[in-house]
Motif scaffolding. Structure first.
Motif, mmCIF file in Angstrom:
data_model
loop_
_atom_site.group_PDB
_atom_site.id
_atom_site.type_symbol
_atom_site.label_atom_id
_atom_site.label_comp_id
_atom_site.label_asym_id
_atom_site.label_seq_id
_atom_site.Cartn_x
_atom_site.Cartn_y
_atom_site.Cartn_z
ATOM 1 N N LEU B 148 -0.385 -12.472 -4.239
ATOM 2 C CA LEU B 148 -0.443 -10.640 -3.909
ATOM 3 C C LEU B 148 1.468 -9.684 -4.021
ATOM 4 N N LEU B 149 1.449 -8.898 -4.526
ATOM 5 C CA LEU B 149 3.033 -8.156 -4.706
ATOM 6 C C LEU B 149 2.773 -7.710 -3.049
ATOM 7 N N TYR B 150 1.905 -6.819 -3.194
ATOM 8 C CA TYR B 150 1.683 -6.263 -1.845
ATOM 9 C C TYR B 150 0.552 -6.628 -1.357
ATOM 10 N N PRO B 151 0.719 -7.508 -0.089
ATOM 11 C CA PRO B 151 -0.902 -7.977 0.281
ATOM 12 C C PRO B 151 -1.362 -7.021 1.112
ATOM 13 N N GLU B 152 -0.457 -5.850 1.456
ATOM 14 C CA GLU B 152 -1.577 -5.085 2.602
ATOM 15 C C GLU B 152 -1.927 -4.317 1.524
ATOM 16 N N TRP B 153 -1.946 -4.411 0.191
ATOM 17 C CA TRP B 153 -3.307 -3.093 -0.809
ATOM 18 C C TRP B 153 -4.248 -4.295 -0.850
ATOM 19 N N GLU B 154 -4.093 -5.991 -0.966
ATOM 20 C CA GLU B 154 -5.411 -6.731 -0.660
ATOM 21 C C GLU B 154 -5.461 -6.534 -2.744
ATOM 22 N N THR B 155 -4.659 -6.261 -3.183
ATOM 23 C CA THR B 155 -4.919 -6.722 -4.564
ATOM 24 C C THR B 155 -3.798 -5.722 -5.557
ATOM 25 N N ASN B 156 -3.600 -6.364 -6.402
ATOM 26 C CA ASN B 156 -2.486 -6.470 -7.371
ATOM 27 C C ASN B 156 -2.882 -4.809 -8.305
ATOM 28 N N VAL B 157 -3.906 -5.104 -8.475
ATOM 29 C CA VAL B 157 -4.197 -3.174 -9.768
ATOM 30 C C VAL B 157 -3.863 -1.647 -8.196
ATOM 31 N N GLY B 158 -3.041 -2.215 -8.388
ATOM 32 C CA GLY B 158 -2.503 -0.268 -8.434
ATOM 33 C C GLY B 158 -3.281 0.841 -8.319
ATOM 34 N N THR B 159 -3.242 1.049 -9.033
ATOM 35 C CA THR B 159 -5.203 2.773 -9.166
ATOM 36 C C THR B 159 -5.731 2.103 -10.126
ATOM 37 N N ILE B 307 -8.502 0.700 -20.513
ATOM 38 C CA ILE B 307 -6.868 0.697 -20.608
ATOM 39 C C ILE B 307 -6.311 -0.009 -19.134
ATOM 40 N N ILE B 308 -5.632 -1.253 -19.410
ATOM 41 C CA ILE B 308 -5.527 -2.231 -18.066
ATOM 42 C C ILE B 308 -3.991 -2.456 -18.341
ATOM 43 N N GLY B 309 -2.639 -1.606 -17.955
ATOM 44 C CA GLY B 309 -1.680 -1.699 -18.144
ATOM 45 C C GLY B 309 -0.543 -2.678 -17.064
ATOM 46 N N ASP B 310 0.626 -3.112 -17.267
ATOM 47 C CA ASP B 310 2.116 -4.115 -16.155
ATOM 48 C C ASP B 310 2.178 -3.110 -15.816
ATOM 49 N N GLY B 319 5.329 6.169 -12.808
ATOM 50 C CA GLY B 319 4.035 5.485 -12.916
ATOM 51 C C GLY B 319 3.139 4.452 -13.995
ATOM 52 N N ALA B 320 1.890 5.438 -13.844
ATOM 53 C CA ALA B 320 1.288 5.676 -14.209
ATOM 54 C C ALA B 320 0.953 6.111 -15.701
ATOM 55 N N ARG B 344 -6.216 1.162 -15.485
ATOM 56 C CA ARG B 344 -5.124 0.691 -13.894
ATOM 57 C C ARG B 344 -4.462 0.025 -14.331
ATOM 58 N N GLY B 345 -3.359 0.373 -13.500
ATOM 59 C CA GLY B 345 -2.275 0.139 -13.490
ATOM 60 C C GLY B 345 -2.441 -0.982 -12.839
ATOM 61 N N VAL B 346 -1.632 -2.338 -13.438
ATOM 62 C CA VAL B 346 -1.603 -3.838 -12.619
ATOM 63 C C VAL B 346 0.141 -3.890 -12.134
ATOM 64 N N VAL B 347 0.113 -4.565 -10.900
ATOM 65 C CA VAL B 347 1.385 -5.013 -10.776
ATOM 66 C C VAL B 347 1.997 -6.550 -10.446
ATOM 67 N N THR B 348 2.655 -6.691 -11.120
ATOM 68 C CA THR B 348 3.467 -7.845 -11.601
ATOM 69 C C THR B 348 4.117 -8.638 -10.791
ATOM 70 N N THR B 349 5.073 -10.079 -10.632
ATOM 71 C CA THR B 349 6.486 -10.115 -10.508
ATOM 72 C C THR B 349 7.169 -9.978 -11.796
ATOM 73 N N THR B 350 7.552 -8.554 -12.396
ATOM 74 C CA THR B 350 8.237 -8.186 -13.606
ATOM 75 C C THR B 350 8.931 -7.389 -13.999
ATOM 76 N N THR B 351 9.346 -6.786 -14.351
ATOM 77 C CA THR B 351 10.973 -5.408 -14.177
ATOM 78 C C THR B 351 9.367 -4.616 -14.347
ATOM 79 N N PRO B 352 9.410 -3.333 -13.855
ATOM 80 C CA PRO B 352 9.098 -2.045 -14.289
ATOM 81 C C PRO B 352 9.059 -2.154 -15.458
#
Lengths: 763, 763
Positions: B148-159, B307-310, B319-320, B344-352
């Protein structure tokens, strides 16, 4: 804004300019560094009068580092305006001419990669001038058979017209005091020399110059250079003193801009040390034949001034303006049955004369106030009593002076009485002769109503604009086309805006004259108008902004706008604690275009214009106490007192500074300063200025009769200090030396003059 | 202004920007030379994910020429906004952080006297990062147990939220085409790299930066740096391409400004060659699971897009947004019974990811138009006929799409029919497979109504301001906060103003985004809005100016304002030859404040705001003819046709250029471009762009359905070229290779992919 709501107006807030100026971060023209700038030298005539037969620039053009040489052929058709002398007189003069008429007149411009190369090459220019006779001094110029500067005129008198009652004081009266007075030709001496950095990129000519009036410079540069107005940008910088000398457009500015246009790049120029006395406009240099008629009771019956001014080689853009102002302001604070003047402007082969702090008013105050003291002496009455007896009544307003002016407010007698109470004389026995002199004046400020300016033949209006913007964080920016040349306008306009908008003073930023950034200011910071007229525009714009904030807040708080007040960064409902909204909240909403009532435009920026419906008449009473050493003629000013009334004071400390500086300039005129010419037309290189050592302590009392004209009750004060100070010093010297009082007529009153005159009289 | 009065609007006036740009006089950030500038290098993370344990800068600080090193401690609390992902998600991200989440994330800044010294010293910074797992790709990020990029979210799905009818196309229909599509992650590639020159003099932070939105940058810099808004000035320069990449505020800008504030002097920075791919926002990179339901007659019943966006490492300020626009614009020009989407907007370890020409619309057009072609193939009908059968009727306006949009105008079927008539296919026998593909779209332009933007969670309004000023010589200056990044806005706004004011085109000067000079533009030149919205403001301001000229002229000529018309530099009485007054005469009088009717303010400058009441819907139909070499998979585009309708065209040549450039970018997306990451989070250094060689001839036909919304009838067109071009190319390839048509779902369609897929299918 009612007085009780004001927090900043009336306080002696520190000048915000000072931190920058004192720590060496002032932004002066000569500090502007544009990469790749070329340097220009303006070659000037060394002969006072002659016809240019040839100007060989080949050697200069071939010299190392030279990139351009501009001669009269390159500037053919480029002209600057003359103040109108009349229908048969030219309205413009060429920036480079085939005839030279004063030492210092531009002849050519050399542009080189370095200043040194430009100077070296300028020495290689070979100018061949067929000499013509020099014409120096009014008497020479007006003598029958005098050499003529403009033979087609058949005279050197450029203009001659009456104002008011031409017969005033010629009819029989009990007493007529008739004398001839003169304030010498002087040179305004700002600390910062004139300078220009001009850059042209093929689209825009960008001009940085130390000017009091960027838009005025822009308008005239565009016409002179044949560029569209929207292709010229003029930025004022910090201006190291103006005093009127920097309200003009000089040929130098046009020529440096022409060099930049030809080069398609930046060109810089600064007044050379030798340039200033010859190439920057002079001032004063008028002779007044004054007649004051009084009845047997010492009542002023009539006043007439026959004013002859030396225009120099041609009318500057001020033209005969100072002479006219001398005439129309001749009555001062007094009542006369009739007043009149004759105005003549004469051309001579000397540097043209123009504007200088006071603009004709020190001259005529010198004349009138010396006449009054002379009348008191002859009548054996107290000069202050004589003045008080003849002063206009404070309650009778508006009052017409008989010279086209309508004084709106001011209690002149109260000022003079206060002054008399202030004055303390010393009693030292040191062999010196002591005297106290008084002078009173009314000052025309706040030029001016645009329609009046049209009627008077100006080529510009007299209004001011301001744009006041509140940013999303409630920080405020005031934009004005005015300029700061030491008068603290950044500080005082910020005070005005801060009060209107209920924000801390340091949240207000003031942006000054830059024709690309700030709204139009037709004539800029001249004529004691910046705060009175520009401040009116700021008040109008800030009020409109406040009204918009109230409209938005009323919508938000569901109250009527009239229930709201603004202070401390909030808009709040009057009398309802807690019912408030922060300015930053309202401002953010306004800039986003959200939650606005119908029809309300997004954003928080308002522009307003203020065109004063009338001139604003300030007044002052000055007293000087002098000690004259009869063995040397040396004058020491032992005490100086001012009672000044320029309406509501925005910043008393700044007004004090304005008055003190002006008084010292007046003392300079009275005792030291003169540009002198030899009979063959060569100006002296010597110019004596007062320093801090010569500056006396100056005690100042403010009366504040609010202007009924301006929105803030302010009047102008920038020139006040200079207007009465020569006369007060002159009257003090005359009081100290009554046996030569009738010889105290012309400045400067040097030790040599006083010693010789005393010696002659005692012989 | 009626069409018959227009002289400049509608003409292909040469772009006034070009002379400057072509002759090397463009004013780009990296060409700004401020004396004494320091040079900054931004040190970036080389690991995709990790916790910064330490950053030893002592060696760097001691290196020759180094003047400052900025680390996370120095920038503590400085943040930039994230486009809102929802209530539990951060609204801001730090400009320097303790955790890195992509290769390229800023870690520190080294400032030195020279660029070389800064680079050398940057190599001495010793960063200690505790590595964390890379998270690359949507599947990885969304897999159970993913790091997880943001463990407090408990998911990588930002929205994650639905729009429209969540059940659309899940109910029984005769035909359902369901496929998964993807436009690859790409990088907007302006010719000019990003750059900043920031200077701080103790009072003002002056920032020159290649931005599409100077006021937006100003507002966010002020907040990030804790400076009052009125102490920050942002100047746009000539911007060498933006495409959305330069609408954002990057951490780099804040850090360079911070360096300038700390230094109290100028600091410069330019994107290093390696920076762009890692540190400038990416775009697209969304996967759409699309379902198109048709009835037995081929009528479109329903459309749904999952729709699932990185988002990359964090939500950029977009943002989304692109994902939402994909969803709301999914219906295109067609009628459906129901439409819906899941976003759905998903966070990954890549350039925003952020904005790029089209902003979600190329993605969804790829999905929808590929679905339609696939449906036509399966139903055995002509894909153009299928489109025409389902298109919204031109006469039924406004029409609601079911996704919150109200289309106001446009004849989509007419456009497609014209396109079909244009297309010419070749008949060469060269062993290559040929096909023609079509794509239609409706484009949301002219963002946007401020109230809609509020509702959608933007932090800015969507209005535009303009100030139009006529100088005393009738030259005109238009001020707008918009910027020029190649779209010719200087030229087109001048055309608009020239027509309204009856002056020659070259008398109009356009001044673009400079927060100290131009009026507020909340979001700048983005979203195909500059001309449509900004031009609306110019028309409003110019109209107000014209009305004022009419008022003054009517007073002068003693006629009613309604009897007047403006053209050829004069105001004249309609139908009365000789009864006219020159604009320069009126303008001079206005600026002097003379001869004005009562209540008319001196001067001729008007500010106006235009806040469009609705979005402006342009439309386009594209066709591509391709030849695919089955031996190599190489695709040649043999023909390309566009029928575009963006309302009234101000300058058809500029619109052609916009369309051509956009189409080539779309072809790049379809065939070449991709930012790829290794599974361990390292971006490829390789990025394949189309060149002029790959650009086909593009035939363009314009339809002009005037916008009923904007004052000039214009709509936006800046993004049009990119929206349908990937789908047209994809459909053409699918038509050429029907046996693998169902595999034409993801870009780029490289020779390797096509060759392999053909080979696999034929095996």
């Amino acid at each position: 804004m009612s007085a009780e709501k004001r927090r900043h107006v009336g306080s002696a807030a520190p000048r915000r300019e000072d931190a920058r100026l004192i720590t060496g971060r002032g932004r002066f023209v000569d500090g502007v560094r544009l990469p790749g700038s070329a340097h220009a030298v303006v070659l000037r005539s060394e002969v006072p009068h002659g016809r240019v037969r040839g100007c060989d620039v080949e050697k200069a053009r071939a010299a190392a580092g030279v990139v351009d040489v501009i001669t009269v052929e390159d500037a053919r058709g480029m002209e600057l305006p003359c103040g109108g002398l009349g229908p048969d007189r030219p309205t413009h003069y060429p920036v480079l001419a085939d005839t030279v008429r004063y030492v210092g007149q531009p002849i050519a411009v050399v542009v080189a990669e370095t200043a040194e190369a430009a100077h070296d090459a300028a020495a290689l220019v070979d100018v061949d001038i067929e000499p013509l006779p020099a014409v120096v001094g009014l008497e020479t110029a007006m003598a029958p058979g005098a050499a003529l500067l403009y033979p087609e005129w058949e005279t050197n008198v450029g203009t001659d017209f009456p104002l008011g009652d031409a017969e005033a004081a010629t009819t029989v009266a009990e007493h007529v005091v008739e004398m001839t007075f003169r304030l010498a030709r002087v040179a305004p001496r700002p600390i910062e020399p004139r300078g220009v950095v001009a850059d042209y990129d093929g689209e825009t000519l960008t001009v940085r110059t130390g000017t009091q009036a960027p838009h005025f410079v822009r308008d005239h540069l565009a016409v002179a250079l044949g560029l569209p107005v929207n292709a010229v940008r003029v930025l004022g910088c910090d201006v190291g003193g103006g005093f009127g000398a920097k309200e003009h457009v000089y040929p130098d500015e046009v020529l440096i801009c022409l060099a930049a246009v030809r080069l398609r790049g930046p060109v810089r120029w600064s007044e050379a040390p030798g340039d200033h006395l010859a190439a920057t406009l002079h001032a004063r240099d008028a002779t007044h034949r004054g007649r004051l008629a009084l009845d047997a009771d010492g009542r002023f019956v009539a006043l007439h001034c026959d004013i002859i001014g030396d225009l120099g080689a041609h009318a500057s853009n001020a033209g005969a303006g100072p002479l006219v102002v001398s005439a129309v302001m001749s009555p001062g604070p007094y009542r006369f049955d009739t007043v009149g003047a004759r105005v003549r402007g004469v051309v001579t082969t000397t540097t043209p004369t123009g504007s200088y702090r006071g603009f004709g008013q020190p001259e005529v105050t010198w004349t009138r106030e010396r006449l009054i003291d002379e009348a008191a002496r002859r009548l054996g009455v107290d000069p202050v009593d004589l003045r008080l007896r003849n002063m206009l009544d404070a309650h009778e307003r508006p009052v017409s002076t008989g010279m086209g002016q309508e004084y709106d407010s001011g209690d002149y007698a109260a000022g003079l009485r206060t002054l008399r109470d202030q004055v303390r004389s010393g009693h030292v026995e040191d062999g010196r002769r002591r005297g106290i002199g008084f002078s009173c004046h009314v000052e025309m400020t706040g030029v001016g109503p645009s329609m009046v300016m049209k009627a008077e033949g100006y080529l510009a209006g007299g209004f001011e604009n301001a744009v006041v913007r509140m940013e999303p964080d409630a920080s405020v920016t005031v934009h004005t086309g005015l300029t700061g040349m030491g008068q603290g306008i950044e500080t005082t306009l910020a005070q005005v805006a801060a009060d209107e908008l209920g924000v801390p003073l340091d949240h207000v930023r003031v942006v000054l004259g830059d024709t690309a950034v700030t709204p139009y200011s037709p004539i800029g910071s001249i004529a004691s108008r910046s705060l009175a007229v520009g401040g009116g525009a700021v008040i109008h714009a800030a009020t409109a902004l406040r009204d918009k904030l109230f409209t938005i807040a009323a919508h938000r708080l569901e109250v009527a706008p009239g229930d709201l007040e603004i202070a401390d960064g909030t808009v709040r409902v009057h009398g309802v604690p807690g019912a408030e909204v922060a300015l930053a909240d309202l401002a953010t909403s306004a800039w986003r275009g959200w939650d606005l009532p119908d029809g309300v435009r997004p954003g928080l920026d308002e522009q307003a214009t203020y065109d004063p419906p009338a001139y604003l008449y300030s007044s002052g009473a000055h007293a000087a106490a002098v000690a004259v050493d009869p063995l040397t003629g040396a004058v020491e000013i032992e005490g100086y007192w001012v009672v000044n009334d320029s309406g509501v004071l925005v910043n008393p400390a700044i007004v004090d500074g304005q008055l003190r500086g002006g008084v010292v300039q007046g003392i300079g005129m009275a005792l030291y300063e003169q540009v002198s010419y030899s009979p063959d037309g060569q100006p002296s290189a010597f110019y004596d200025l007062p320093t801090a050592v010569e500056a006396p302590n100056i005690d100042i009392v403010h009366h504040q009769t609010p202007s009924p004209v301006t929105p803030g009750g302010t009047k102008g004060v920038g020139e006040s200090g200079t207007i009465s100070s020569p006369a007060a010093v002159g009257n003090a010297i005359a009081a100290a030396l009554p046996e030569i009082a009738d010889r105290i007529t012309a400045t400067p009153l040097t030790p040599r003059f006083l010693h010789r005159t005393l010696t002659d009289r005692n012989r």
